[in-house]
Write a protein that holds these residues in place. Structure first.
Motif, PDB file in Angstrom:
ATOM      1  N   LEU A   1      49.415 -14.682  30.323  1.00  0.00           N
ATOM      2  CA  LEU A   1      48.293 -15.024  31.187  1.00  0.00           C
ATOM      3  C   LEU A   1      47.102 -14.067  31.101  1.00  0.00           C
ATOM      4  CD1 LEU A   1      50.286 -15.981  34.432  1.00  0.00           C
ATOM      5  CD2 LEU A   1      49.348 -17.539  32.717  1.00  0.00           C
ATOM      6  N   GLU A   2      47.361 -12.764  31.163  1.00  0.00           N
ATOM      7  CA  GLU A   2      46.254 -11.832  31.370  1.00  0.00           C
ATOM      8  C   GLU A   2      45.384 -11.610  30.133  1.00  0.00           C
ATOM      9  OE1 GLU A   2      46.393  -8.715  34.225  1.00  0.00           O
ATOM     10  OE2 GLU A   2      48.520  -9.074  34.613  1.00  0.00           O
ATOM     11  N   PRO A   3      45.918 -11.540  28.912  1.00  0.00           N
ATOM     12  CA  PRO A   3      45.017 -11.469  27.758  1.00  0.00           C
ATOM     13  C   PRO A   3      44.134 -12.711  27.645  1.00  0.00           C
ATOM     14  CG  PRO A   3      47.199 -10.696  27.147  1.00  0.00           C
ATOM     15  CD  PRO A   3      47.329 -11.305  28.504  1.00  0.00           C
ATOM     16  N   ALA A   4      44.689 -13.875  27.970  1.00  0.00           N
ATOM     17  CA  ALA A   4      43.888 -15.106  27.937  1.00  0.00           C
ATOM     18  C   ALA A   4      42.765 -15.038  28.961  1.00  0.00           C
ATOM     19  CB  ALA A   4      44.781 -16.319  28.207  1.00  0.00           C
ATOM     20  N   ALA A   5      43.073 -14.515  30.150  1.00  0.00           N
ATOM     21  CA  ALA A   5      42.038 -14.386  31.181  1.00  0.00           C
ATOM     22  C   ALA A   5      40.946 -13.421  30.738  1.00  0.00           C
ATOM     23  CB  ALA A   5      42.664 -13.925  32.494  1.00  0.00           C
ATOM     24  N   ALA A   6      41.342 -12.301  30.143  1.00  0.00           N
ATOM     25  CA  ALA A   6      40.348 -11.324  29.669  1.00  0.00           C
ATOM     26  C   ALA A   6      39.483 -11.922  28.566  1.00  0.00           C
ATOM     27  CB  ALA A   6      41.060 -10.074  29.169  1.00  0.00           C
ATOM     28  N   GLN A   7      40.091 -12.677  27.678  1.00  0.00           N
ATOM     29  CA  GLN A   7      39.346 -13.309  26.589  1.00  0.00           C
ATOM     30  C   GLN A   7      38.304 -14.279  27.149  1.00  0.00           C
ATOM     31  OE1 GLN A   7      41.838 -15.200  23.698  1.00  0.00           O
ATOM     32  NE2 GLN A   7      40.141 -15.847  22.406  1.00  0.00           N
ATOM     33  N   LEU A   8      38.688 -15.081  28.119  1.00  0.00           N
ATOM     34  CA  LEU A   8      37.760 -16.028  28.725  1.00  0.00           C
ATOM     35  C   LEU A   8      36.685 -15.316  29.548  1.00  0.00           C
ATOM     36  CD1 LEU A   8      40.340 -18.726  29.882  1.00  0.00           C
ATOM     37  CD2 LEU A   8      38.613 -19.004  28.085  1.00  0.00           C
ATOM     38  N   ALA A   9      37.080 -14.241  30.233  1.00  0.00           N
ATOM     39  CA  ALA A   9      36.137 -13.524  31.097  1.00  0.00           C
ATOM     40  C   ALA A   9      35.059 -12.809  30.301  1.00  0.00           C
ATOM     41  CB  ALA A   9      36.891 -12.519  31.973  1.00  0.00           C
ATOM     42  N   ALA A  10      35.360 -12.420  29.075  1.00  0.00           N
ATOM     43  CA  ALA A  10      34.395 -11.651  28.271  1.00  0.00           C
ATOM     44  C   ALA A  10      33.070 -12.389  28.122  1.00  0.00           C
ATOM     45  CB  ALA A  10      34.986 -11.338  26.895  1.00  0.00           C
TER      46      ALA A  10
ATOM     47  N   THR B   1      29.110  -7.802  37.557  1.00  0.00           N
ATOM     48  CA  THR B   1      30.566  -7.753  37.432  1.00  0.00           C
ATOM     49  C   THR B   1      31.014  -6.528  36.658  1.00  0.00           C
ATOM     50  OG1 THR B   1      30.645 -10.177  37.467  1.00  0.00           O
ATOM     51  CG2 THR B   1      32.601  -9.029  36.683  1.00  0.00           C
ATOM     52  N   VAL B   2      30.308  -6.225  35.583  1.00  0.00           N
ATOM     53  CA  VAL B   2      30.633  -5.020  34.806  1.00  0.00           C
ATOM     54  C   VAL B   2      30.482  -3.783  35.679  1.00  0.00           C
ATOM     55  CG1 VAL B   2      29.917  -3.558  32.877  1.00  0.00           C
ATOM     56  CG2 VAL B   2      30.064  -6.044  32.573  1.00  0.00           C
TER      57      VAL B   2
ATOM     58  N   HIS C   1      42.480   0.807  31.214  1.00  0.00           N
ATOM     59  CA  HIS C   1      41.471  -0.029  31.864  1.00  0.00           C
ATOM     60  C   HIS C   1      40.091   0.188  31.239  1.00  0.00           C
ATOM     61  CE1 HIS C   1      43.588  -1.028  35.945  1.00  0.00           C
ATOM     62  NE2 HIS C   1      44.258  -1.468  34.895  1.00  0.00           N
ATOM     63  N   GLU C   2      39.791   1.427  30.897  1.00  0.00           N
ATOM     64  CA  GLU C   2      38.491   1.712  30.280  1.00  0.00           C
ATOM     65  C   GLU C   2      38.340   0.969  28.956  1.00  0.00           C
ATOM     66  OE1 GLU C   2      35.903   3.160  31.358  1.00  0.00           O
ATOM     67  OE2 GLU C   2      36.517   4.473  33.009  1.00  0.00           O
ATOM     68  N   ALA C   3      39.423   0.856  28.198  1.00  0.00           N
ATOM     69  CA  ALA C   3      39.373   0.117  26.931  1.00  0.00           C
ATOM     70  C   ALA C   3      39.098  -1.363  27.172  1.00  0.00           C
ATOM     71  CB  ALA C   3      40.681   0.302  26.165  1.00  0.00           C
ATOM     72  N   VAL C   4      39.742  -1.920  28.195  1.00  0.00           N
ATOM     73  CA  VAL C   4      39.478  -3.321  28.553  1.00  0.00           C
ATOM     74  C   VAL C   4      38.031  -3.484  28.982  1.00  0.00           C
ATOM     75  CG1 VAL C   4      40.054  -5.192  30.147  1.00  0.00           C
ATOM     76  CG2 VAL C   4      41.884  -3.744  29.229  1.00  0.00           C
ATOM     77  N   LEU C   5      37.564  -2.561  29.808  1.00  0.00           N
ATOM     78  CA  LEU C   5      36.196  -2.641  30.317  1.00  0.00           C
ATOM     79  C   LEU C   5      35.170  -2.525  29.195  1.00  0.00           C
ATOM     80  CD1 LEU C   5      34.166  -2.807  32.593  1.00  0.00           C
ATOM     81  CD2 LEU C   5      34.569  -0.382  33.084  1.00  0.00           C
TER      82      LEU C   5
ATOM     83  N   ALA D   1      35.468  -3.503  26.143  1.00  0.00           N
ATOM     84  CA  ALA D   1      35.430  -4.785  25.430  1.00  0.00           C
ATOM     85  C   ALA D   1      34.699  -5.844  26.253  1.00  0.00           C
ATOM     86  CB  ALA D   1      36.846  -5.247  25.109  1.00  0.00           C
ATOM     87  N   LEU D   2      34.931  -5.859  27.553  1.00  0.00           N
ATOM     88  CA  LEU D   2      34.244  -6.818  28.408  1.00  0.00           C
ATOM     89  C   LEU D   2      32.748  -6.539  28.462  1.00  0.00           C
ATOM     90  CD1 LEU D   2      36.785  -7.005  31.375  1.00  0.00           C
ATOM     91  CD2 LEU D   2      36.376  -8.761  29.652  1.00  0.00           C
ATOM     92  N   ARG D   3      32.403  -5.264  28.518  1.00  0.00           N
ATOM     93  CA  ARG D   3      30.992  -4.890  28.547  1.00  0.00           C
ATOM     94  C   ARG D   3      30.282  -5.372  27.280  1.00  0.00           C
ATOM     95  NH1 ARG D   3      31.721   0.077  29.296  1.00  0.00           N
ATOM     96  NH2 ARG D   3      31.298   0.240  31.544  1.00  0.00           N
ATOM     97  N   GLY D   4      30.985  -5.304  26.166  1.00  0.00           N
ATOM     98  CA  GLY D   4      30.418  -5.765  24.907  1.00  0.00           C
ATOM     99  C   GLY D   4      30.563  -7.263  24.707  1.00  0.00           C
ATOM    100  N   ARG D   5      31.162  -7.953  25.691  1.00  0.00           N
ATOM    101  CA  ARG D   5      31.364  -9.410  25.627  1.00  0.00           C
ATOM    102  C   ARG D   5      32.138  -9.798  24.364  1.00  0.00           C
ATOM    103  NH1 ARG D   5      27.954 -12.068  29.325  1.00  0.00           N
ATOM    104  NH2 ARG D   5      27.958 -13.989  28.091  1.00  0.00           N
ATOM    105  N   ASP D   6      33.071  -8.936  23.995  1.00  0.00           N
ATOM    106  CA  ASP D   6      33.892  -9.158  22.805  1.00  0.00           C
ATOM    107  C   ASP D   6      35.223  -9.763  23.256  1.00  0.00           C
ATOM    108  OD1 ASP D   6      35.597  -8.951  20.575  1.00  0.00           O
ATOM    109  OD2 ASP D   6      34.584  -7.146  19.842  1.00  0.00           O
ATOM    110  N   ALA D   7      35.350 -11.068  23.125  1.00  0.00           N
ATOM    111  CA  ALA D   7      36.507 -11.774  23.658  1.00  0.00           C
ATOM    112  C   ALA D   7      37.809 -11.340  22.988  1.00  0.00           C
ATOM    113  CB  ALA D   7      36.308 -13.281  23.503  1.00  0.00           C
ATOM    114  N   ALA D   8      37.797 -11.233  21.662  1.00  0.00           N
ATOM    115  CA  ALA D   8      39.014 -10.857  20.940  1.00  0.00           C
ATOM    116  C   ALA D   8      39.443  -9.440  21.306  1.00  0.00           C
ATOM    117  CB  ALA D   8      38.789 -10.978  19.444  1.00  0.00           C
TER     118      ALA D   8
END
Length: 232
Positions: free
Chosen positions: A99-108, A115-116, A196-200, A202-209
């Motif tokens: 569930l959670e990697p899919a959510a992160a991929q979509l959220a990017a 939000t960031v 968490h910083e690594a996830v953030l 990637a999200l900041r860069g809008r990099d879904a993968a």
């Protein structure tokens, strides 16, 4: 389960009959195993110990039942839920890996500056809470801020996936509450904050993968931290 009036008075310094206050106290007792897994949770006993009416105790226990921390059985009342065993932990993390990697991929692709910024503030607060928990101890009240911030970080990402069913499934797992009830040890905070910083990033860069990969890495490391404790 008898807590005793003196201890109850320290837990509830002012006599407050609000369900949220009673919930907070019972939650702490469950998380710290003051109410042991499998033990009966007496509505009348808690009401007597905290000098409140049974009504807010029932409301608090209903909320805790929805979160999987207590179990209600016909004619037997409430008991504290058992801790996760190795099989339960494996199944929980199987769900998280799906569930959670899919959510992160979509959220990017749906990240906004606001939000960031909110996620960054949570990440910063978690580092501060980690230092505080290190100084205080390992009771739930000592690391509750960190646990709450951890859960909120994951919840915000799930809610920004754009998929309400996916977000609801992640929130309903209550994974962080069950994991911290199972095990908390100093050092978890620093590891979790870095992941968490690594996830953030990637999200900041809008990099879904990259967001999906970072979230999966975080979940895998979290399982590696927890599994040996359960096996022991």
């Amino acid at each position: 389960m008898t807590i005793g009036p003196d201890h109850a008075a320290r837990l509830v310094p002012e006599r407050r009959a609000l369900a949220d206050d009673v919930y907070d106290v019972i939650l702490g007792l469950l998380m710290d195993h003051r109410i042991e897994p499998g033990a009966k949770v007496s509505i009348d006993g808690i009401a007597r110990d905290f000098d409140v009416s049974p009504t807010p105790v029932r409301e608090a226990l209903a909320r805790l039942e929805s979160e999987g921390l207590v179990v209600k059985r016909p004619l037997r009342g409430y008991t504290a839920a058992p801790l996760l065993d190795a099989e339960g932990l494996r199944k929980l993390f199987e769900m998280r890996r799906i569930l959670e990697p899919a959510a992160a991929q979509l959220a990017a692709g749906r990240m906004t500056p606001a939000t960031v910024a909110a996620l960054q503030e949570l990440a910063d607060d978690m580092r501060a809470s980690a230092s505080s928990a290190q100084d205080e101890g390992t009771r739930y009240q000592d690391y509750r801020d960190f646990a709450d911030q951890d859960a909120q970080f994951h919840r915000i990402i799930a809610e920004h996936s754009g998929n309400d069913l996916l977000a609801d499934a992640i929130v309903r797992l209550r994974s962080h509450m069950h994991l911290y009830r199972l095990y908390f040890k100093h050092g978890i905070e620093q590891d979790t904050s870095g992941e968490h910083e690594a996830v953030l990033d990637a999200l900041r860069g809008r990099d879904a993968a990259a967001a999906a990969a970072a979230m999966l890495d975080h979940i895998e490391h979290s399982y590696a931290r927890m599994a040996p404790h359960v096996e022991d």
